[in-house]
Design a protein around this motif. Sequence first.
Motif, short mmCIF file in Angstrom:
data_model
loop_
_atom_site.label_atom_id
_atom_site.label_comp_id
_atom_site.label_asym_id
_atom_site.label_seq_id
_atom_site.Cartn_x
_atom_site.Cartn_y
_atom_site.Cartn_z
N ARG A 202 67.37 79.21 61.50
CA ARG A 202 66.52 78.19 62.60
C ARG A 202 67.41 77.84 63.95
NH1 ARG A 202 61.92 76.53 60.56
NH2 ARG A 202 61.71 76.45 58.24
N ARG B 92 66.58 71.26 65.11
CA ARG B 92 66.48 72.64 64.60
C ARG B 92 65.20 72.86 63.76
NH1 ARG B 92 70.99 75.57 64.11
NH2 ARG B 92 72.36 74.03 64.28
N GLU B 93 64.60 72.17 63.40
CA GLU B 93 63.21 72.31 62.71
C GLU B 93 62.00 72.35 63.50
OE1 GLU B 93 63.06 72.89 59.38
OE2 GLU B 93 65.44 72.70 59.51
#
Length: 335
Positions: free
Chosen positions: A195, A95-96
């Motif tokens: 995100r 997700r990052e």
Amino acid sequence: MRLSIGIVGLPNVGKSTLFNQITKNQVLAANYPFATIDPNVGVVEVPDQRLDKLTEISKSEKRVPAIVEFYDIAGLVKGASSGEGLGNKFLSHIRETQAIVHVLRCFQNEEIIHVANKVDPLSDLEIINAELALKDIETLEKRIDKAEGEAKAAPPAGGKQAQKDFELLDKTREALSQGESIIELAGEPVIKELRLLSTKKKLYLLNGDESDVSEELKAKIKAEGSAFVVANLGKEPVLNELIKKAYEVLGLISFFTTGEEESRAWTIRDGSTAPQAAGAIHTDFENKFIRAEVVAYSDLIEAGSWNGAKQKGKMRVEGKEYIVQDGDVMVIRHG
């Protein structure tokens, strides 16, 4: 900025083989689904011969390349978003990341098991994209519950924004439910903060020979607005091409600093101003930026040294409005 890329795909499509190649780490790549049971993170340098040459010219004690982080997660399967297989629990690990490399198996090999018992990259593409979307819907539904409460409880002055956020979240969930793109909503603050996996830039690695890849598959990827690299992971290394394409897809460039102490490559977004580039070196430098002394890489190499470039009139003094070019060699002056 540090470039980070998540690697996704069905089991046995070549994800762990790719990870092994680009990191030189012996990640388990056994011939059965879910061989990768932990998220594996590999940090590799961005290959750039320009940095090598600058290090040589400046006789630098250190050479510091730009780096890329690759996150390899367990193979996803249909139903992953609802708990099938092992991939779902690791989706949060990407997700990052700034981009996703989606590995699609295009090669035919009866000795290597395919989780669906047939090689169909078009179907595989749709399965993974659907699972990413379903994971995003799960994230959105949690945020929508909160946004609905905020919209009702907020005072009149703040209620308009809370209501707008709620409507945007709901619109995004509906678009994903219908299999539609949400890229045009990605820049909205309330969406950006989540995100979402479906808003990330995507690069497809088509694992096979050129003859294995159909024009229909290429057209599907282009219609999605994504890029692809064709490479047979069993025959050839793909790191250079993959990173180069990732830089293009994400709109990234490199600039350099060089001297006796070190020569270093820095990654910034194309279109960045000199102060923004200074901020990549140290956050304080952006606010305290005074000027940048700039020499194009080719001019510096031709002159043989920074002083040589300066004497030939190739060194320019640039201010806050200057847009940094790929390959610029810079000295930042700051307060």
